[in-house]
Design a protein around this motif. Structure first.
Motif, PDB file in Angstrom:
ATOM      1  N   GLN A  36       0.783  -1.276   0.090  1.00  0.00           N
ATOM      2  CA  GLN A  36      -0.054   0.058   0.007  1.00  0.00           C
ATOM      3  C   GLN A  36       0.797   1.208   0.185  1.00  0.00           C
ATOM      4  OE1 GLN A  36      -2.163  -1.005   3.512  1.00  0.00           O
ATOM      5  NE2 GLN A  36      -4.009  -1.555   2.291  1.00  0.00           N
ATOM      6  N   GLU A  37       1.991   1.297   0.853  1.00  0.00           N
ATOM      7  CA  GLU A  37       2.777   2.291   0.871  1.00  0.00           C
ATOM      8  C   GLU A  37       3.434   2.531  -0.340  1.00  0.00           C
ATOM      9  OE1 GLU A  37       5.492   1.960   4.298  1.00  0.00           O
ATOM     10  OE2 GLU A  37       3.641   2.105   5.751  1.00  0.00           O
ATOM     11  N   MET A  38       4.087   1.466  -1.031  1.00  0.00           N
ATOM     12  CA  MET A  38       4.492   1.898  -2.458  1.00  0.00           C
ATOM     13  C   MET A  38       3.753   1.998  -3.416  1.00  0.00           C
ATOM     14  SD  MET A  38       6.325  -1.764  -4.320  1.00  0.00           S
ATOM     15  CE  MET A  38       7.620  -1.264  -5.494  1.00  0.00           C
ATOM     16  N   ILE A  39       2.644   1.697  -3.629  1.00  0.00           N
ATOM     17  CA  ILE A  39       1.564   2.246  -4.466  1.00  0.00           C
ATOM     18  C   ILE A  39       1.020   3.915  -4.185  1.00  0.00           C
ATOM     19  CG2 ILE A  39      -0.952   1.988  -5.084  1.00  0.00           C
ATOM     20  CD1 ILE A  39      -0.860  -1.100  -4.484  1.00  0.00           C
ATOM     21  N   THR A  40       1.002   4.236  -3.036  1.00  0.00           N
ATOM     22  CA  THR A  40       0.577   5.485  -2.737  1.00  0.00           C
ATOM     23  C   THR A  40       2.026   6.426  -3.093  1.00  0.00           C
ATOM     24  OG1 THR A  40      -0.672   4.865  -0.742  1.00  0.00           O
ATOM     25  CG2 THR A  40       0.604   7.109  -0.496  1.00  0.00           C
ATOM     26  N   ARG A  41       3.090   6.047  -2.952  1.00  0.00           N
ATOM     27  CA  ARG A  41       4.219   6.583  -3.044  1.00  0.00           C
ATOM     28  C   ARG A  41       4.481   6.779  -4.495  1.00  0.00           C
ATOM     29  NH1 ARG A  41       7.828   4.068  -0.102  1.00  0.00           N
ATOM     30  NH2 ARG A  41       8.454   2.620  -1.939  1.00  0.00           N
ATOM     31  N   HIS A  42       4.024   5.749  -5.337  1.00  0.00           N
ATOM     32  CA  HIS A  42       4.121   5.850  -6.855  1.00  0.00           C
ATOM     33  C   HIS A  42       3.168   6.897  -7.379  1.00  0.00           C
ATOM     34  CE1 HIS A  42       4.451   4.667 -10.942  1.00  0.00           C
ATOM     35  NE2 HIS A  42       3.220   4.598 -10.910  1.00  0.00           N
ATOM     36  N   ARG A  43       1.969   6.872  -6.782  1.00  0.00           N
ATOM     37  CA  ARG A  43       0.791   8.007  -7.126  1.00  0.00           C
ATOM     38  C   ARG A  43       1.256   9.322  -6.868  1.00  0.00           C
ATOM     39  NH1 ARG A  43      -4.214   4.417  -5.206  1.00  0.00           N
ATOM     40  NH2 ARG A  43      -4.511   3.079  -6.746  1.00  0.00           N
ATOM     41  N   GLN A  44       1.894   9.346  -5.642  1.00  0.00           N
ATOM     42  CA  GLN A  44       2.119  10.809  -5.509  1.00  0.00           C
ATOM     43  C   GLN A  44       3.544  11.375  -6.288  1.00  0.00           C
ATOM     44  OE1 GLN A  44       3.301  10.108  -1.184  1.00  0.00           O
ATOM     45  NE2 GLN A  44       1.318  10.729  -0.535  1.00  0.00           N
ATOM     46  N   GLU A  45       4.264  10.387  -6.655  1.00  0.00           N
ATOM     47  CA  GLU A  45       5.488  10.962  -7.524  1.00  0.00           C
ATOM     48  C   GLU A  45       4.951  11.067  -8.883  1.00  0.00           C
ATOM     49  OE1 GLU A  45       8.305   7.395  -7.102  1.00  0.00           O
ATOM     50  OE2 GLU A  45       9.006   8.138  -5.079  1.00  0.00           O
ATOM     51  N   ALA A  46       4.070  10.304  -9.296  1.00  0.00           N
ATOM     52  CA  ALA A  46       3.696  10.449 -10.727  1.00  0.00           C
ATOM     53  C   ALA A  46       2.531  11.912 -10.663  1.00  0.00           C
ATOM     54  CB  ALA A  46       2.534   9.507 -11.167  1.00  0.00           C
ATOM     55  N   ALA A  47       2.115  12.266  -9.530  1.00  0.00           N
ATOM     56  CA  ALA A  47       1.175  13.370  -9.640  1.00  0.00           C
ATOM     57  C   ALA A  47       2.209  14.669  -9.666  1.00  0.00           C
ATOM     58  CB  ALA A  47       0.282  13.443  -8.381  1.00  0.00           C
ATOM     59  N   ILE A  48       3.381  14.468  -8.726  1.00  0.00           N
ATOM     60  CA  ILE A  48       4.327  15.523  -8.698  1.00  0.00           C
ATOM     61  C   ILE A  48       4.972  15.667  -9.995  1.00  0.00           C
ATOM     62  CG2 ILE A  48       6.573  16.174  -7.923  1.00  0.00           C
ATOM     63  CD1 ILE A  48       5.609  14.773  -5.089  1.00  0.00           C
ATOM     64  N   ALA A  49       5.440  14.622 -10.804  1.00  0.00           N
ATOM     65  CA  ALA A  49       5.974  14.746 -12.261  1.00  0.00           C
ATOM     66  C   ALA A  49       4.997  15.468 -13.059  1.00  0.00           C
ATOM     67  CB  ALA A  49       6.244  13.343 -12.720  1.00  0.00           C
ATOM     68  N   SER A  50       3.707  15.147 -13.134  1.00  0.00           N
ATOM     69  CA  SER A  50       2.779  15.792 -13.863  1.00  0.00           C
ATOM     70  C   SER A  50       2.416  17.184 -13.426  1.00  0.00           C
ATOM     71  CB  SER A  50       1.273  15.002 -13.896  1.00  0.00           C
ATOM     72  OG  SER A  50       0.358  15.530 -14.504  1.00  0.00           O
ATOM     73  N   ALA A  51       2.523  17.497 -12.311  1.00  0.00           N
ATOM     74  CA  ALA A  51       2.261  18.988 -11.802  1.00  0.00           C
ATOM     75  C   ALA A  51       3.698  19.549 -12.570  1.00  0.00           C
ATOM     76  CB  ALA A  51       2.315  19.173 -10.591  1.00  0.00           C
ATOM     77  N   ALA A  52       4.861  19.101 -12.358  1.00  0.00           N
ATOM     78  CA  ALA A  52       6.146  19.746 -12.618  1.00  0.00           C
ATOM     79  C   ALA A  52       6.127  20.024 -14.247  1.00  0.00           C
ATOM     80  CB  ALA A  52       7.376  18.934 -12.176  1.00  0.00           C
ATOM     81  N   ASP A  53       5.741  18.779 -15.022  1.00  0.00           N
ATOM     82  CA  ASP A  53       5.679  19.119 -16.386  1.00  0.00           C
ATOM     83  C   ASP A  53       4.621  20.324 -16.895  1.00  0.00           C
ATOM     84  OD1 ASP A  53       7.295  16.909 -16.759  1.00  0.00           O
ATOM     85  OD2 ASP A  53       5.749  15.347 -17.252  1.00  0.00           O
ATOM     86  N   GLU A  54       3.601  20.348 -16.316  1.00  0.00           N
ATOM     87  CA  GLU A  54       2.643  21.248 -16.665  1.00  0.00           C
ATOM     88  C   GLU A  54       3.223  22.445 -16.203  1.00  0.00           C
ATOM     89  OE1 GLU A  54      -1.687  22.877 -15.141  1.00  0.00           O
ATOM     90  OE2 GLU A  54      -1.266  20.760 -14.527  1.00  0.00           O
ATOM     91  N   VAL A  55       3.761  22.705 -15.277  1.00  0.00           N
ATOM     92  CA  VAL A  55       4.649  24.159 -14.891  1.00  0.00           C
ATOM     93  C   VAL A  55       5.698  24.268 -15.881  1.00  0.00           C
ATOM     94  CG1 VAL A  55       5.988  25.440 -13.317  1.00  0.00           C
ATOM     95  CG2 VAL A  55       4.165  23.961 -12.342  1.00  0.00           C
ATOM     96  N   PHE A  56       6.555  23.425 -16.263  1.00  0.00           N
ATOM     97  CA  PHE A  56       7.610  23.833 -17.293  1.00  0.00           C
ATOM     98  C   PHE A  56       6.737  23.937 -18.659  1.00  0.00           C
ATOM     99  CE2 PHE A  56      10.282  21.267 -14.126  1.00  0.00           C
ATOM    100  CZ  PHE A  56      11.317  22.350 -13.964  1.00  0.00           C
ATOM    101  N   THR A  57       5.868  23.436 -19.066  1.00  0.00           N
ATOM    102  CA  THR A  57       5.191  23.701 -20.259  1.00  0.00           C
ATOM    103  C   THR A  57       4.564  25.024 -20.420  1.00  0.00           C
ATOM    104  OG1 THR A  57       4.794  20.956 -20.486  1.00  0.00           O
ATOM    105  CG2 THR A  57       3.351  22.620 -21.761  1.00  0.00           C
ATOM    106  N   ARG A  58       3.887  25.322 -19.271  1.00  0.00           N
ATOM    107  CA  ARG A  58       3.228  26.735 -19.234  1.00  0.00           C
ATOM    108  C   ARG A  58       4.174  27.764 -19.225  1.00  0.00           C
ATOM    109  NH1 ARG A  58      -1.072  25.702 -14.760  1.00  0.00           N
ATOM    110  NH2 ARG A  58       0.514  27.190 -13.637  1.00  0.00           N
ATOM    111  N   ARG A  59       5.217  27.589 -18.437  1.00  0.00           N
ATOM    112  CA  ARG A  59       6.385  28.381 -18.175  1.00  0.00           C
ATOM    113  C   ARG A  59       7.623  28.433 -18.990  1.00  0.00           C
ATOM    114  NH1 ARG A  59       3.020  32.152 -16.000  1.00  0.00           N
ATOM    115  NH2 ARG A  59       2.011  31.473 -14.009  1.00  0.00           N
ATOM    116  N   ALA A  60       7.561  27.735 -20.034  1.00  0.00           N
ATOM    117  CA  ALA A  60       8.566  27.443 -20.908  1.00  0.00           C
ATOM    118  C   ALA A  60       9.342  28.413 -21.122  1.00  0.00           C
ATOM    119  CB  ALA A  60       8.234  26.491 -22.222  1.00  0.00           C
ATOM    120  N   LYS A  61       8.914  29.585 -21.834  1.00  0.00           N
ATOM    121  CA  LYS A  61       9.243  30.845 -22.249  1.00  0.00           C
ATOM    122  C   LYS A  61      10.081  31.604 -21.199  1.00  0.00           C
ATOM    123  CE  LYS A  61       6.428  31.706 -26.245  1.00  0.00           C
ATOM    124  NZ  LYS A  61       5.802  32.411 -27.220  1.00  0.00           N
TER     125      LYS A  61
END
Length: 69
Positions: A36-61
């Motif tokens: 359960q902890e491994m699944i939770t950690r994986h989901r959190q890491e995926a959410a963080i990566a997705s948020a970071a990608d969104e920030v880098f995409t929106r703020r690329a310039k």
């Protein structure tokens, strides 16, 4: 609930048994909790990566301008 057989090296199994005894729990409970902890950690890491990608995409310039300085 599903039943699954797993092969665990003897050294790890011995540590799991000792930990389960120390926590007044079962090896099965420890393994379920670890999964359960491994699944939770994986989901959190995926959410963080997705948020970071969104920030880098929106703020690329902005990041390009910062890199130029």
């Amino acid at each position: 609930m599903n039943t699954r057989s797993v092969r665990i090296p003897e050294e790890i199994d011995a540590e799991l048994v000792a930990l389960a005894e120390a926590e007044h729990s079962s090896v099965n409970s420890l393994l379920v909790r670890a999964a359960q902890e491994m699944i939770t950690r994986h989901r959190q890491e995926a959410a963080i990566a997705s948020a970071a990608d969104e920030v880098f995409t929106r703020r690329a310039k902005l990041f390009e301008r910062l890199a130029e300085t």
